[in-house]
Design a protein around this motif. Structure first.
Motif, PDB file in Angstrom:
ATOM      1  N   VAL A  66       0.864  -1.187   0.000  1.00 45.01           N
ATOM      2  CA  VAL A  66       0.000   0.000   0.000  1.00 45.01           C
ATOM      3  C   VAL A  66       0.897   1.233   0.000  1.00 45.01           C
ATOM      4  O   VAL A  66       1.708   1.417   0.918  1.00 45.01           O
ATOM      5  N   GLN A  67       0.762   2.067  -1.034  1.00 43.80           N
ATOM      6  CA  GLN A  67       1.529   3.299  -1.144  1.00 43.80           C
ATOM      7  C   GLN A  67       0.623   4.480  -0.806  1.00 43.80           C
ATOM      8  O   GLN A  67      -0.450   4.626  -1.391  1.00 43.80           O
ATOM      9  N   ILE A  68       1.087   5.317   0.136  1.00 44.49           N
ATOM     10  CA  ILE A  68       0.321   6.481   0.595  1.00 44.49           C
ATOM     11  C   ILE A  68       1.173   7.713   0.337  1.00 44.49           C
ATOM     12  O   ILE A  68       2.322   7.775   0.765  1.00 44.49           O
ATOM     13  N   THR A  69       0.602   8.697  -0.389  1.00 44.91           N
ATOM     14  CA  THR A  69       1.317   9.924  -0.742  1.00 44.91           C
ATOM     15  C   THR A  69       0.441  11.120  -0.400  1.00 44.91           C
ATOM     16  O   THR A  69      -0.712  11.192  -0.827  1.00 44.91           O
ATOM     17  N   CYS A  70       0.994  12.071   0.395  1.00 42.42           N
ATOM     18  CA  CYS A  70       0.259  13.285   0.749  1.00 42.42           C
ATOM     19  C   CYS A  70       0.153  14.209  -0.462  1.00 42.42           C
ATOM     20  O   CYS A  70       1.094  14.323  -1.266  1.00 42.42           O
ATOM     21  N   LEU A  71      -0.984  14.853  -0.588  1.00 43.99           N
ATOM     22  CA  LEU A  71      -1.182  15.834  -1.646  1.00 43.99           C
ATOM     23  C   LEU A  71      -0.555  17.163  -1.257  1.00 43.99           C
ATOM     24  O   LEU A  71      -0.197  17.395  -0.095  1.00 43.99           O
ATOM     25  N   GLU A  72      -0.420  18.064  -2.242  1.00 42.74           N
ATOM     26  CA  GLU A  72       0.170  19.375  -1.957  1.00 42.74           C
ATOM     27  C   GLU A  72      -0.728  20.208  -1.046  1.00 42.74           C
ATOM     28  O   GLU A  72      -0.247  21.085  -0.331  1.00 42.74           O
ATOM     29  N   THR A  73      -2.026  19.944  -1.067  1.00 44.13           N
ATOM     30  CA  THR A  73      -2.950  20.720  -0.229  1.00 44.13           C
ATOM     31  C   THR A  73      -2.976  20.247   1.213  1.00 44.13           C
ATOM     32  O   THR A  73      -3.632  20.871   2.040  1.00 44.13           O
ATOM     33  N   ALA A  74      -2.301  19.164   1.538  1.00 46.72           N
ATOM     34  CA  ALA A  74      -2.323  18.613   2.898  1.00 46.72           C
ATOM     35  C   ALA A  74      -1.511  19.502   3.831  1.00 46.72           C
ATOM     36  O   ALA A  74      -0.392  19.904   3.516  1.00 46.72           O
ATOM     37  N   THR A  75      -2.080  19.811   4.999  1.00 47.19           N
ATOM     38  CA  THR A  75      -1.396  20.635   6.002  1.00 47.19           C
ATOM     39  C   THR A  75      -0.619  19.801   6.998  1.00 47.19           C
ATOM     40  O   THR A  75       0.339  20.286   7.590  1.00 47.19           O
ATOM     41  N   ASN A  76      -1.015  18.548   7.220  1.00 50.09           N
ATOM     42  CA  ASN A  76      -0.321  17.669   8.155  1.00 50.09           C
ATOM     43  C   ASN A  76       0.308  16.514   7.392  1.00 50.09           C
ATOM     44  O   ASN A  76      -0.178  16.106   6.335  1.00 50.09           O
ATOM     45  N   LYS A  77       1.387  15.961   7.966  1.00 46.97           N
ATOM     46  CA  LYS A  77       2.090  14.843   7.365  1.00 46.97           C
ATOM     47  C   LYS A  77       1.622  13.523   7.976  1.00 46.97           C
ATOM     48  O   LYS A  77       0.842  13.492   8.920  1.00 46.97           O
ATOM     49  N   ILE A  78       2.160  12.432   7.437  1.00 49.61           N
ATOM     50  CA  ILE A  78       1.831  11.088   7.901  1.00 49.61           C
ATOM     51  C   ILE A  78       2.790  10.708   9.022  1.00 49.61           C
ATOM     52  O   ILE A  78       4.002  10.876   8.893  1.00 49.61           O
ATOM     53  N   SER A  79       2.258  10.216  10.149  1.00 44.83           N
ATOM     54  CA  SER A  79       3.069   9.728  11.260  1.00 44.83           C
ATOM     55  C   SER A  79       3.184   8.216  11.122  1.00 44.83           C
ATOM     56  O   SER A  79       2.211   7.484  11.277  1.00 44.83           O
ATOM     57  N   TRP A  80       4.425   7.759  10.800  1.00 47.88           N
ATOM     58  CA  TRP A  80       4.656   6.330  10.576  1.00 47.88           C
ATOM     59  C   TRP A  80       5.970   5.940  11.226  1.00 47.88           C
ATOM     60  O   TRP A  80       7.003   6.544  10.982  1.00 47.88           O
ATOM     61  N   GLN A  81       5.918   4.961  12.117  1.00 47.28           N
ATOM     62  CA  GLN A  81       7.075   4.451  12.840  1.00 47.28           C
ATOM     63  C   GLN A  81       7.795   5.562  13.583  1.00 47.28           C
ATOM     64  O   GLN A  81       9.026   5.633  13.636  1.00 47.28           O
ATOM     65  N   GLY A  82       7.044   6.482  14.188  1.00 45.58           N
ATOM     66  CA  GLY A  82       7.622   7.530  15.008  1.00 45.58           C
ATOM     67  C   GLY A  82       8.192   8.696  14.234  1.00 45.58           C
ATOM     68  O   GLY A  82       8.826   9.566  14.828  1.00 45.58           O
ATOM     69  N   GLU A  83       8.004   8.767  12.914  1.00 46.14           N
ATOM     70  CA  GLU A  83       8.534   9.854  12.108  1.00 46.14           C
ATOM     71  C   GLU A  83       7.431  10.430  11.229  1.00 46.14           C
ATOM     72  O   GLU A  83       6.459   9.744  10.906  1.00 46.14           O
ATOM     73  N   LEU A  84       7.631  11.717  10.857  1.00 46.50           N
ATOM     74  CA  LEU A  84       6.697  12.393   9.965  1.00 46.50           C
ATOM     75  C   LEU A  84       7.220  12.294   8.540  1.00 46.50           C
ATOM     76  O   LEU A  84       8.406  12.527   8.278  1.00 46.50           O
ATOM     77  N   CYS A  85       6.367  11.958   7.602  1.00 45.60           N
ATOM     78  CA  CYS A  85       6.763  11.813   6.208  1.00 45.60           C
ATOM     79  C   CYS A  85       5.587  12.194   5.314  1.00 45.60           C
ATOM     80  O   CYS A  85       4.439  12.261   5.760  1.00 45.60           O
ATOM     81  N   THR A  86       5.891  12.462   4.055  1.00 49.48           N
ATOM     82  CA  THR A  86       4.872  12.798   3.063  1.00 49.48           C
ATOM     83  C   THR A  86       4.483  11.611   2.196  1.00 49.48           C
ATOM     84  O   THR A  86       3.510  11.692   1.460  1.00 49.48           O
ATOM     85  N   ALA A  87       5.254  10.533   2.258  1.00 48.74           N
ATOM     86  CA  ALA A  87       4.941   9.336   1.474  1.00 48.74           C
ATOM     87  C   ALA A  87       5.557   8.126   2.160  1.00 48.74           C
ATOM     88  O   ALA A  87       6.627   8.226   2.771  1.00 48.74           O
ATOM     89  N   CYS A  88       4.883   6.992   2.085  1.00 42.94           N
ATOM     90  CA  CYS A  88       5.404   5.764   2.673  1.00 42.94           C
ATOM     91  C   CYS A  88       4.746   4.563   1.992  1.00 42.94           C
ATOM     92  O   CYS A  88       3.700   4.692   1.359  1.00 42.94           O
ATOM     93  N   THR A  89       5.403   3.414   2.130  1.00 45.81           N
ATOM     94  CA  THR A  89       4.920   2.152   1.572  1.00 45.81           C
ATOM     95  C   THR A  89       4.713   1.172   2.721  1.00 45.81           C
ATOM     96  O   THR A  89       5.643   0.912   3.488  1.00 45.81           O
ATOM     97  N   LEU A  90       3.494   0.628   2.853  1.00 39.47           N
ATOM     98  CA  LEU A  90       3.140  -0.226   3.974  1.00 39.47           C
ATOM     99  C   LEU A  90       2.707  -1.591   3.470  1.00 39.47           C
ATOM    100  O   LEU A  90       2.371  -1.768   2.288  1.00 39.47           O
TER     101      LEU A  90
END
Length: 702
Positions: A66-90
Motif C-alpha cells: 500500500v503506497q500512501i502519498t500526501c497531496l500538496e494541499t495537505a497541512t499535516n504529514k503522515i506519522s509512521w514508525q515515530g517519524e513524519l513523512c509525506t509518502a510511505c509504503t506499507l
C-alpha cells in the motif's frame, strides 16, 4: 482459481478515530487510486478529524503493498514508525496516523473466513505438527486448543454410556494414581494404560467402566502450549505499549508545534485587545467632560455625583484590566522568545559556522594577494638593481612583457603552449618516444617535444611536476585527460596516451608546430579584421562541438589559442573545463574560488564557477576578440578585485574607439557577446559564427 485466490487475499483499511463511533473499514481496490481526506470529492472521508485536510492523501494498492502519498494541499504529514513523512509504503499489519485518526492495514473479513475454512479442511495430524518448525508448531497448537475450547462437551447418551455410570465411578474399577507435580518436558507423551489380562470373563459380566477424569491439570502439550501462548500475549502486549508510547511522543511533538502557533496568534490577539482597551479607557473622561459642559438636562447633585463615581469606578476597572493584559502579554512574549530561541539555536550555529568559513577563505585569498604583491615588489627591486648596475633588459623582451601585461596574462599563461627550442635532451627516451627538446617548463610541470621511435610521429608530452602531486592537481589533470580523450575535432588537440610512470603523471598529445596567439600578436603591428574574424570563427566551430557534449572550457583567452602555419586554430588549456553533471567537481573546486583568468571571466562565473553554461564561454570569446584586435584587455585596471568588480558592473568599452576601421555590425556583435546578463547574449556558438560570417568574407590562406 486465480480469481478466487485474489478475492480471498484482499486487504482492507481500518480507520479508528478518537470517538467511540469514529470508525470505518474499506476494502482496498487493486491498482486503483483512492483519495483520503476530511471531505474529498471522490474518495473515503474522515469527517470526525479536523486535523486531516479536505484532500489529504492518495492511497493505491500494488503487489500487496500500500503506497500512501500526501497531496500538496495537505497541512499535516503522515506519522509512521515515530517519524513524519509525506509518502510511505506499507504492508499487511502496518499502521499509520494522520491527525487524531489511526489507520490499520489488515485482511478483509471474507479473507479471514476463507482462510479459516481452508485451514479447517487441511487439519494436520499430531505427528505432522511435531515435525514442523517451532514457531509454526506453536501457532498450530494454539489454533487447535482454541478450536477444542469452542467445541461443546460430548453427550454420554450419544455414545451408549448410561448416565449413572458416567456420573458415578464404579468401586470395582481401580482409580488412577494422581500424577506427580514434577514438570514434564514439552510435548511429552501421556502414560500408556496397562494391557488387559487375557483371562476368560464370566457370562453376562458387565463391561469395565471408563475411569473418571481427574480435576487436576495434566501436564503435557496443552499446558506447555498454554504457557507459550501466555508468553506470546505478553510480548504482543509489550509491543503495543511501545507503539502507544511512540505515538504519544509524536502527538506531544505535534501538540507543541501547534501550541507554539496558537501562542503567536494569542499574542497578536492580546496586542489587538490591549489597543482596544486603551482606546476604551479614554472614553469615560470624555463623557465626563461633555456632561460637565452640557447643562441641557437638569440633574440633582446626588445623581450627578453617583454617575461620576460609577464612571470613575469603570475607569479604574478598565485600567486594572489593561494592566493585567499587559502583564499577560509580557509573559506570553517571554515564552515565545524562549521558544524561538530554542528553535533558532541550531540555525544560528549554522550561520556562525558559515561566517567563520567565509572569513577563513577571505583570509586565504588576502594572503595570496599579499604573496603576489611581495613577488611583484621583489621583481621591481631586482629590476631597479639591474638598472643601477647598468644591466638593462633587451628591448624586444620588454616589449613582450608589456604586451603580456596589456593582455592580462602572466608569463606562465602566455608561454604555456609556445615552443621554446631548448637544447636536445641527448637521445633520452620515454615510453618508446625519443625526447627532442623542451617546449615549456613552469610551475605545473613541463612539456617536451618527442618523436615515436617506430611510427616517426611528432608528439608533445605533458609531465606533471613532483611539486603538484596533490589530490586536487591530480584530479584536475585526470579530468583534462578524460576530456581530451572524449573529444575529436579539427580545431582541438588530439590525445594519444596517458598514465603514470615512476610516480609522475603524463599526457601524450599531437604536436602543434605553430605558436600561440600571444606570440603571433608580438610579431605583428596589428591584426586585420578579416584574420581576427577567421580565428574567432574557427574557435566557434570547436566550442560548438564541445558544447553539444555538455563540456564548457571556462578559460578561453589568447594564450589558449594555437595558430598553425596553415592559419588553423587549436584550442588548448582544458585544465579548468567543466563537465556538466560531474559529481567529482566538488572534490577539487569550492564556491568562492576563482576558476579562469580574471580579465576574461563572465560575471556568473565569478559568482559560481560550477554553475555556468556555454554563455560563459561566449563572454570569454568576446573579451578575446577585443584583445586580439586592440592588444588590450576590456578593463585595463590593476588589482584582481577591481577587475572582478568591472566584469560584474562596468559597461564594456567601444571597440571602434581603438579600431576605427571595425564595422558597426562587428561593434554590435562584440557588445552582445559581453553583455552582463547571460539572457541578453548570443545563446550558442552557432549564433555567434553566423553573425560573424555576415561581417566579412573569410580570408584565403596566405
Amino acid at each position: 482459481m486465480q480469481s478466487d485466490h485474489s478475492h480471498t487475499d484482499r486487504l482492507e483499511l481500518v480507520a479508528i478515530g478518537p470517538g467511540s463511533e469514529d470508525f470505518w473499514r474499506r476494502i482496498l481496490p487493486e491498482n486503483r487510486e483512492v483519495r483520503l481526506g476530511r471531505a474529498p470529492k471522490n474518495g473515503w472521508s474522515v469527517p470526525w478529524d479536523r486535523w486531516i485536510s479536505r484532500e489529504q492523501a492518495i492511497i493505491i494498492l500494488q503487489n500487496r503493498q500500500v503506497q500512501i502519498t500526501c497531496l500538496e494541499t495537505a497541512t499535516n504529514k503522515i506519522s509512521w514508525q515515530g517519524e513524519l513523512c509525506t509518502a510511505c509504503t506499507l504492508q499487511h499489519g502496518d499502521e499509520f496516523q494522520i491527525g487524531q485518526t489511526r489507520f490499520v492495514i489488515g485482511p478483509s473479513a471474507e479473507s479471514v473466513q476463507a482462510k479459516a475454512t481452508a485451514m479447517a479442511e487441511e487439519e494436520p495430524s499430531i505427528d505432522e505438527i511435531v515435525q514442523q518448525p517451532p514457531r509454526q508448531r506453536l501457532e498450530r497448537l494454539l489454533d487447535m486448543l482454541s478450536d477444542d475450547a469452542r467445541k461443546p462437551p460430548p453427550n454420554p447418551q450419544a455414545i451408549g454410556v448410561p448416565q449413572s455410570a458416567h456420573s458415578q465411578p464404579s468401586a470395582n474399577v481401580p482409580q488412577a494414581e494422581p500424577h506427580s507435580d514434577a514438570p514434564q518436558p514439552p510435548f511429552a507423551k501421556a502414560p500408556q494404560a496397562e494391557p488387559q489380562s487375557a483371562a476368560p470373563q464370566p457370562p453376562f459380566a458387565k463391561a469395565p467402566q471408563a475411569e473418571p477424569q481427574s480435576d487436576v491439570p495434566q501436564p503435557g502439550p496443552q499446558s506447555d502450549a498454554h504457557d507459550l501462548r501466555a508468553e506470546l500475549e505478553r510480548q504482543q502486549q509489550r509491543q503495543e505499549e511501545i507503539t502507544e508510547e511512540a505515538e504519544r511522543l509524536q502527538r506531544q511533538k505535534n501538540e507543541r508545534s501547534i501550541e507554539a502557533r496558537f501562542l503567536r496568534e494569542e499574542v497578536a490577539q492580546l496586542r489587538s485587545k490591549l489597543r482596544k482597551k486603551s482606546q476604551t479607557a479614554k472614553q469615560p473622561d470624555e463623557v465626563i467632560r461633555k456632561a460637565q459642559q452640557t447643562p441641557d438636562t437638569p440633574e440633582d447633585d446626588s445623581s450627578s455625583s453617583n454617575r461620576r463615581s460609577e464612571q470613575a469606578a469603570d475607569v479604574a476597572a478598565l485600567q486594572d484590566e489593561i494592566q493585567n493584559l499587559q502583564n499577560l502579554l509580557s509573559k506570553q512574549m517571554k515564552a515565545l522568545e524562549d521558544s524561538e530561541q530554542r528553535i533558532g539555536a541550531n540555525t544560528q550555529l549554522d550561520i556562525t559556522r558559515a561566517s567563520l568559513e567565509a572569513e577563513r577563505k577571505a583570509r586565504e585569498r588576502s594572503q595570496e594577494e599579499v604573496e603576489k604583491l611581495r613577488d611583484e615588489i621583489a621583481a621591481l627591486q631586482g629590476h631597479m638593481q639591474e638598472v643601477k648596475e647598468g644591466k638593462s633588459p633587451k628591448p624586444e623582451k620588454e616589449k613582450d612583457k608589456a604586451l603580456e601585461t596589456h593582455l592580462g596574462l602572466t608569463a606562465v599563461e602566455a608561454d604555456d603552449v609556445d615552443e621554446n627550442e631548448n637544447e636536445s635532451s641527448g637521445g633520452a627516451t620515454f615510453r618508446g618516444y625519443e625526447l627532442l627538446n623542451q617546449i615549456y617548463n613552469g610551475g605545473t610541470g613541463q612539456v617536451l617535444k618527442a618523436k615515436h621511435q617506430v611510427m616517426n610521429r611528432m608528439v608533445a608530452i605533458k609531465l606533471l611536476s613532483e611539486e603538484n602531486q596533490s589530490s586536487i592537481m591530480i584530479g584536475r589533470f585526470a579530468r583534462k585527460v578524460q576530456i581530451l580523450a572524449y573529444l575529436n575535432h579539427p580545431n582541438l588537440v588530439s590525445a594519444f596516451d596517458a598514465g603514470q610512470e615512476a610516480g609522475v603523471n603524463y599526457l601524450i598529445t599531437e604536436y602543434i608546430p605553430g605558436r600561440s596567439m600571444i606570440r603571433l600578436l608580438k610579431r605583428i603591428k596589428q591584426l586585420d579584421i578579416a584574420h581576427a574574424i577567421h580565428f574567432i570563427t574557427q574557435t566557434c566551430n570547436a566550442l560548438e562541438y564541445v558544447h553539444k557534449r555538455r563540456i564548457f572550457h571556462r578559460n578561453i583567452n589568447p594564450s589558449h589559442l594555437l595558430v598553425t602555419p596553415e592559419k588553423s586554430v587549436k584550442i588548448v588549456g582544458w585544465g579548468s573545463a567543466l563537465f556538466a553533471g560531474d559529481a567529482k567537481l566538488k572534490e577539487f573546486e569550492s564556491k568562492g574560488v576563482l576558476v579562469g583568468t580574471p580579465d576574461y571571466m563572465a560575471p556568473e562565473q565569478i559568482d559560481d564557477p560550477g554553475n555556468v553554461d556555454q554563455r560563459a564561454d561566449i563572454y570569454s570569446l568576446g573579451c578575446t576578440l577585443y584583445s586580439i584586435m586592440t592588444k588590450r584587455v576590456v578593463y585595463p585596471v590593476d588589482w584582481t578585485r577591481r577587475k572582478l568588480i568591472a566584469q560584474r558592473h562596468q559597461p564594456a568599452p567601444n571597440l571602434k574607439a581603438l579600431r576605427p576601421d571595425a564595422p558597426n555590425l562587428l561593434e554590435h556583435i562584440f557588445q552582445k557577446m559581453v553583455a552582463k546578463d547571460p539572457a541578453e547574449r548570443f545563446q550558442s556558438m552557432t549564433e555567434v559564427r553566423d553573425a560573424l560570417h555576415a561581417v566579412v568574407q573569410l580570408p584565403k590562406d596566405d
